[in-house]
Scaffold this active site. Structure first.
Site, PDB file in Angstrom:
ATOM      1  N   ASP A  97     -13.168   7.238  26.917  1.00  0.00           N
ATOM      2  CA  ASP A  97     -12.613   7.123  25.666  1.00  0.00           C
ATOM      3  C   ASP A  97     -13.593   8.127  24.988  1.00  0.00           C
ATOM      4  O   ASP A  97     -14.591   7.489  24.881  1.00  0.00           O
ATOM      5  CB  ASP A  97     -13.144   5.739  25.026  1.00  0.00           C
ATOM      6  CG  ASP A  97     -11.887   5.688  24.073  1.00  0.00           C
ATOM      7  OD1 ASP A  97     -11.812   6.453  22.648  1.00  0.00           O
ATOM      8  OD2 ASP A  97     -11.233   4.300  23.286  1.00  0.00           O
ATOM      9  N   ASP A 198     -10.668   9.313  20.473  1.00  0.00           N
ATOM     10  CA  ASP A 198     -10.131   7.953  19.541  1.00  0.00           C
ATOM     11  C   ASP A 198     -10.101   9.055  18.130  1.00  0.00           C
ATOM     12  O   ASP A 198     -10.582   9.544  17.233  1.00  0.00           O
ATOM     13  CB  ASP A 198     -11.997   6.836  19.700  1.00  0.00           C
ATOM     14  CG  ASP A 198     -11.993   6.248  18.112  1.00  0.00           C
ATOM     15  OD1 ASP A 198     -11.412   5.199  18.132  1.00  0.00           O
ATOM     16  OD2 ASP A 198     -12.857   6.056  17.579  1.00  0.00           O
ATOM     17  N   GLU A 259      -5.939   8.688  19.983  1.00  0.00           N
ATOM     18  CA  GLU A 259      -5.007   7.901  19.097  1.00  0.00           C
ATOM     19  C   GLU A 259      -4.283   8.569  17.393  1.00  0.00           C
ATOM     20  O   GLU A 259      -5.760   8.949  17.117  1.00  0.00           O
ATOM     21  CB  GLU A 259      -6.512   6.890  18.700  1.00  0.00           C
ATOM     22  CG  GLU A 259      -6.398   6.111  17.964  1.00  0.00           C
ATOM     23  CD  GLU A 259      -7.180   5.120  17.682  1.00  0.00           C
ATOM     24  OE1 GLU A 259      -7.086   3.594  16.813  1.00  0.00           O
ATOM     25  OE2 GLU A 259      -8.495   5.226  17.056  1.00  0.00           O
ATOM     26  N   HIS A 323      -6.309  -2.835  22.177  1.00  0.00           N
ATOM     27  CA  HIS A 323      -7.367  -3.260  21.307  1.00  0.00           C
ATOM     28  C   HIS A 323      -8.364  -3.410  20.242  1.00  0.00           C
ATOM     29  O   HIS A 323      -8.825  -3.997  19.213  1.00  0.00           O
ATOM     30  CB  HIS A 323      -8.913  -2.798  21.838  1.00  0.00           C
ATOM     31  CG  HIS A 323      -9.274  -1.142  21.979  1.00  0.00           C
ATOM     32  ND1 HIS A 323      -8.558  -0.415  22.109  1.00  0.00           N
ATOM     33  CD2 HIS A 323     -10.004  -0.439  21.031  1.00  0.00           C
ATOM     34  CE1 HIS A 323      -9.011   0.317  21.426  1.00  0.00           C
ATOM     35  NE2 HIS A 323      -9.701   0.480  20.394  1.00  0.00           N
ATOM     36  N   ASP A 324      -7.051  -2.814  19.588  1.00  0.00           N
ATOM     37  CA  ASP A 324      -7.359  -3.275  18.330  1.00  0.00           C
ATOM     38  C   ASP A 324      -5.740  -4.291  17.004  1.00  0.00           C
ATOM     39  O   ASP A 324      -5.766  -4.277  16.116  1.00  0.00           O
ATOM     40  CB  ASP A 324      -6.982  -0.918  17.509  1.00  0.00           C
ATOM     41  CG  ASP A 324      -8.161  -0.757  17.924  1.00  0.00           C
ATOM     42  OD1 ASP A 324      -8.975  -1.521  17.965  1.00  0.00           O
ATOM     43  OD2 ASP A 324      -8.010   0.722  17.984  1.00  0.00           O
TER      44      ASP A 324
HETATM   45  C1  GLC Z   1     -10.511   3.481  16.795  1.00  0.00           C
HETATM   46  C2  GLC Z   1      -9.993   2.776  17.773  1.00  0.00           C
HETATM   47  C3  GLC Z   1     -11.376   1.385  17.665  1.00  0.00           C
HETATM   48  C4  GLC Z   1     -12.632   1.784  16.784  1.00  0.00           C
HETATM   49  C5  GLC Z   1     -12.623   2.604  15.276  1.00  0.00           C
HETATM   50  C6  GLC Z   1     -13.619   3.749  15.528  1.00  0.00           C
HETATM   51  O1  GLC Z   1      -9.264   3.255  16.095  1.00  0.00           O
HETATM   52  O2  GLC Z   1      -9.793   1.937  18.725  1.00  0.00           O
HETATM   53  O3  GLC Z   1     -11.084   0.452  17.953  1.00  0.00           O
HETATM   54  O4  GLC Z   1     -13.278   0.167  15.589  1.00  0.00           O
HETATM   55  O5  GLC Z   1     -11.495   4.250  16.230  1.00  0.00           O
HETATM   56  O6  GLC Z   1     -13.841   4.014  16.353  1.00  0.00           O
END
Ligand code: GLC
Ligand code: CA
Length: 547
Positions: A97, A198, A259, A323-324
């Site tokens: 990640d 990310d 993402e 996970h979000d």
């Molecule tokens: C992304 C991750 C999340 C995190 C955020 C800040 O959305 O998936 O879990 O809190 O970025 O890094």
């Protein structure tokens, strides 16, 4: 040519919650190693590990203080190298990640940058003196408050799109690009197969720091009352991503999956745009279906928009959970129908065109956890409960067995194990041919054996209301290629998913001799299909054509 990140299946591991090996209640790398055989038997081609790097854990690893060190809670660099070797030995690739929009406030880069206004790394982050004692723009942080944090020691503001412990890097600065690419190369040189990036669409902010316009948002978050035209998704992103792609592609067979974080109700065209003409991100998540109800028309529309935005040289991703966001099984729950919807969703996930990303536990029907107030640890939940319960519910321990702590740990884990673990666990399901886990394994093997399903084209098929049906044709099935095509008969697959709670009759107008290869409903599936099929409530079927 087979390409693993297009035709394979990726499995996301949230390392804190997968397997604890040393009895501290937190999952770790040796724990993951001990479960690699399970992942091989499931049939996945790659794993993506949520962050395992050194971190103060203000956001559970999404705040990194050393990109080259493994956080001791997860193990050591030697443990990681062993994981990589053991995974590769089983044909499983490993994605890390990459959290490069921001670092931790404890990262040496930020400590230096914050040490004085004239520090050579000052411009590695976004510092600003503000205007007449006020922040320089109206931008709001995703996790609450403003993005601008006053830094008393140097009298300026720094920018953070998330927590104040997560200062944003200044991607306009070529030194930052070079430094971050260097951190990526450290892992690529070690043999890592790629990165999930990310919030990649947040890297660049408007250089003039213009104010975002007001909009009516969907959540009670001030962040959602702005249209994010200046603090993310800047047009300069495309050139940056091409630069990144050129670097990654100097390593054979590596990839990135971005993402693309957007707001409800989603923006499939935007996700698709970050693939460029197959020369930007290798893959980009689109989360539109995360906000859709269990409804054929709604799924079809979201998927259709995403596909039509994707350049012919680029490739989609299919994902329903991470996970979000609350887990798909709970988003689509409907009493006793829930398990059937989970089975039908598995068919969609594994047969739509695109690389499927499975979120750990999705394959056993791991439910959204009910976290007592006192056990909430996610900073979002801590701040906003009960309006926003946070993300702990989708991060509960993997359920391996029916024992106390579900075989995840020997002690009470960092988040509570779901109470259903005596019924819902990998061990029990692996012995039950009708379980969700067995269904995943079955579809994965069907998919693996059929080019139509893992790399074929996609065309919607006419279907009655409430049914999503599509055809996947193997490459080469279309006539122009027929001279070169192999003498083997080219097989196409048709998929029908009934989203309704009623039986539906579907006719099959496509030419050819069709036979059933799979159904989510037991006691059905194999055998020749004549003019049509009757789908039971929430049933999904895969048919195959022999031309
Ligand atoms: C992304 C991750 C999340 C995190 C955020 C800040 O959305 O998936 O879990 O809190 O970025 O890094
Ligand atoms: Ca541990």
């Amino acid at each position: 040519m087979a390409c693993w990140w297009k035709n394979g299946i990726v499995y996301q591991i949230y390392p804190r919650s997968f397997q604890d090996s040393n009895g501290d209640g937190i999952g770790d790398i040796p724990g993951i190693i001990s479960r690699l055989d399970y992942l091989r038997d499931l049939g996945v081609d790659a794993v993506w590990l949520s962050p395992i790097f050194q971190s103060p854990m203000a956001d559970f690893g999404y705040d990194i203080s050393d990109y080259r060190a493994i956080d001791p809670v997860f193990g050591s660099l030697a443990d990681f190298d062993r994981l990589l070797a053991e995974a590769h030995a089983r044909g499983i690739r490993v994605l890390l990640d990459g959290v490069f929009n921001h670092t931790s406030e404890k990262h040496p880069w930020f400590l230096e940058s914050a040490s004085s206004r004239s520090n050579p790394k000052r411009d590695w982050y976004l510092w600003n003196p503000g205007i007449k004692g006020k922040p320089p723009s109206n931008w709001m942080a995703v996790f609450g408050g403003r993005v601008w944090e006053k830094h008393p020691a140097t009298g300026e503001y720094y920018m953070h799109a998330f927590l104040k412990e997560q200062p944003d890097l200044n991607w306009h600065n070529p030194e930052v690009r070079k430094a971050v690419f260097g951190e990526m190369k450290f892992w690529l040189d070690r043999g890592v197969d790629g990165f999930r990036l990310d919030v990649v669409n947040y890297y660049l902010k408007d250089a003039e720091l213009r104010n975002n316009p007001f909009t009516m948002g969907e959540y009670p978050r001030p962040y959602d009352l702005q249209s994010h035209v200046y603090d993310r998704d800047r047009p300069e992103m495309h050139a940056l991503l091409r630069e990144l792609r050129t670097m990654i592609d100097t390593y054979p067979d590596r990839m990135t999956v971005g993402e693309v974080m957007v707001d409800k109700p989603g923006n499939p065209e935007l996700s698709a745009s970050y693939l460029g003409a197959g020369d930007e991100l290798h893959l980009a998540f689109d989360f539109t279906v995360f906000w859709r109800k269990w409804n054929a028309e709604s799924f079809r529309e979201a998927i259709g928009r995403y596909y039509s935005g994707i350049h012919e040289k680029a490739w989609p991703v299919i994902t329903f959970s991470n996970h979000d966001k609350p887990r798909a099984i709970d988003r689509y729950q409907n009493g006793p129908e829930t398990v059937y919807r989970a089975r039908a969703a598995a068919v969609l996930l594994l047969t739509l065109r695109g690389t499927p990303f499975i979120y750990y536990g999705e394959e056993i029907g791991l439910r959204q956890g009910k976290i007592p107030r006192k056990r909430i640890v996610d900073p979002l939940g801590v701040k906003y409960w009960p309006v926003n319960p946070g993300r702990d519910g989708e991060r509960t321990p993997m359920q391996w067995t029916g024992e106390t702590h579900a075989g995840f740990s020997t002690v009470e884990p960092w988040l509570p194990v779901n109470r259903d673990h005596q019924r819902v666990n990998a061990q029990g399901e692996s012995q039950d041919p009708h379980s969700l886990l067995s269904l995943y394994k079955k579809i994965i093997s069907i998919r693996r054996d059929r080019p139509a399903l893992h790399s074929g084209s996609f065309r919607e098929l006419p279907a009655p209301k409430g049914v999503f049906a599509f055809l996947r044709d193997a490459p080469g099935a279309h006539s122009e290629l027929s001279e070169e095509a192999s003498p083997e008969p080219v097989k196409g697959c048709a998929v029908f998913v009934n989203f309704t709670s009623a039986a539906v009759r579907c006719s099959l107008s496509e030419p050819g001799v069709w036979k059933g290869v799979f159904s989510t409903h037991t006691g059905k599936g194999e055998g020749k299909v004549e003019a049509g099929i009757i789908l039971q409530p929430d049933e999904a079927v895969i048919l195959e054509r022999n031309p």
